[in-house]
Every structure is written in structure tokens, then in C-alpha cells.
Motif scaffolding. Structure first.
Motif, mmCIF file in Angstrom:
data_model
loop_
_atom_site.group_PDB
_atom_site.id
_atom_site.type_symbol
_atom_site.label_atom_id
_atom_site.label_comp_id
_atom_site.label_asym_id
_atom_site.label_seq_id
_atom_site.Cartn_x
_atom_site.Cartn_y
_atom_site.Cartn_z
ATOM 1 N N ASP A 141 1.533 7.244 0.428
ATOM 2 C CA ASP A 141 0.381 6.357 0.456
ATOM 3 C C ASP A 141 -0.069 6.107 -0.984
ATOM 4 O O ASP A 141 -0.286 7.046 -1.743
ATOM 5 C CB ASP A 141 -0.749 6.996 1.262
ATOM 6 N N LYS A 183 4.169 9.798 3.598
ATOM 7 C CA LYS A 183 4.233 9.134 4.901
ATOM 8 C C LYS A 183 5.533 9.470 5.607
ATOM 9 O O LYS A 183 5.542 9.760 6.788
ATOM 10 C CB LYS A 183 4.080 7.632 4.736
ATOM 11 N N GLY A 229 0.777 -1.232 0.000
ATOM 12 C CA GLY A 229 0.000 0.000 0.000
ATOM 13 C C GLY A 229 0.807 1.280 0.000
ATOM 14 O O GLY A 229 0.256 2.365 0.181
ATOM 15 N N ASN A 230 2.123 1.169 -0.231
ATOM 16 C CA ASN A 230 2.988 2.348 -0.262
ATOM 17 C C ASN A 230 3.741 2.430 -1.576
ATOM 18 O O ASN A 230 4.048 1.408 -2.196
ATOM 19 C CB ASN A 230 4.019 2.296 0.877
ATOM 20 N N THR A 249 -0.516 10.823 -0.200
ATOM 21 C CA THR A 249 -0.060 11.548 0.986
ATOM 22 C C THR A 249 1.336 11.063 1.401
ATOM 23 O O THR A 249 1.545 9.854 1.544
ATOM 24 C CB THR A 249 -1.033 11.321 2.160
ATOM 25 N N THR A 306 -3.794 7.672 -1.764
ATOM 26 C CA THR A 306 -4.018 9.121 -1.697
ATOM 27 C C THR A 306 -2.840 9.970 -2.170
ATOM 28 O O THR A 306 -3.009 11.154 -2.456
ATOM 29 C CB THR A 306 -4.325 9.540 -0.247
#
Length: 152
Positions: free
Chosen positions: A59, A66, A45-46, A64, A62
């Protein structure tokens, strides 16, 4: 590709997430200019990408940020993720291992030359090549030698 997305980064350091069906932008984020055009790595998921002298983790859904980890030189090759750790090399002659979730440094190994290419992690061992003409085989958890160091 994860969750129907395709992820890539350009030489300016912009990371893109595209919808795999339509090709439309899901998100994009600017990082640093990239010395390497190696692909980004998507794991658990990254999105992990080396840009300039830093490794960024975003992320995947999204975009975003991390975490960001600054190395002492340009990131070389693509990072590799295994067993909750991210391994990557740098032009500062160092192989780095970070916690994949939070980006904390777990260990690093200074070699006699720039790390070349992407490291490989397999069965608890991380392998890396250096311009010091050595191939390093290290315990991925501790960063200690496995006794398998070979001159090339």
C-alpha cells in the motif's frame, strides 16, 4: 510520486516512502535482496517492486504488504501495470501476468530464454524480449500470441 511521496528501493530490498517536501521517512519495509536496481512502480495507490524471486505489492500510503507472488527465478526489470494486470519477467524464462488487486496468476508464458528488461503494455498487448532472441507480442488479457513475433 503519489500523494506527495517518493518511493525507492535499495539493493538490500528495503523499500522506502519519503515525504517529497521534507525527505523524511513515511515508512520503510524490508523485502528480499534485489538482483536489479530498477525503480519501483507506483500505480493506483500501490507500490510494486521485484525483489529476489518475488514481486511485492505494498500500500503506497501505509507500506502495508498487500500480496507477494513468488516466481521461479529473480525478477528482471520493472513490472508494468495496465488494465488491472501486472506484467513482469523473470530469470526463469517466464513472463508472468497477475491480477493487480490480489496478485493471482492470470497467465504465464515460458520462453526459450531469460526475460530481458521490463515488459511494455500498450493497447491490450504486452511486449517482452527474451534471450531466445525473440520479441513476444501477447494479448494482455489471455496471454495468447498476436501473430507479431519477430526474431532479433
Amino acid at each position: 510520486m503519489t500523494g506527495g511521496g517518493v518511493y525507492l528501493a535499495d539493493y538490500l530490498g528495503t523499500v522506502y516512502a519519503l515525504d517529497a517536501t521534507t525527505g523524511k521517512d513515511r515508512w520503510r519495509i524490508a523485502t528480499e535482496a534485489r538482483a536489479s536496481l530498477e525503480p519501483v512502480l507506483v500505480a493506483v495507490g500501490n507500490v510494486h517492486v521485484g525483489s529476489g524471486s518475488a514481486l511485492y505489492t505494498l500500500d503506497a500510503v501505509t507500506g502495508t504488504p498487500k500480496w507477494r507472488f513468488a516466481a521461479g527465478g529473480d525478477v528482471v526489470g520493472s513490472p508494468v501495470v495496465a488494465d488491472g494486470r501486472v506484467h513482469f519477467g523473470s530469470a526463469d524464462h517466464v513472463l508472468y501476468t497477475l491480477d493487480a488487486a490480489g496478485g493471482q496468476l492470470r497467465w504465464k508464458l515460458a520462453t526459450g530464454g531469460e526475460i530481458t528488461g521490463s515488459p511494455v503494455a500498450e493497447a491490450g498487448v504486452v511486449y517482452a524480449c527474451s534471450k531466445d532472441r525473440c520479441v513476444y507480442a501477447l494479448d494482455a488479457l489471455k496471454g495468447t500470441g498476436t501473430g507479431n513475433r519477430a526474431r532479433t
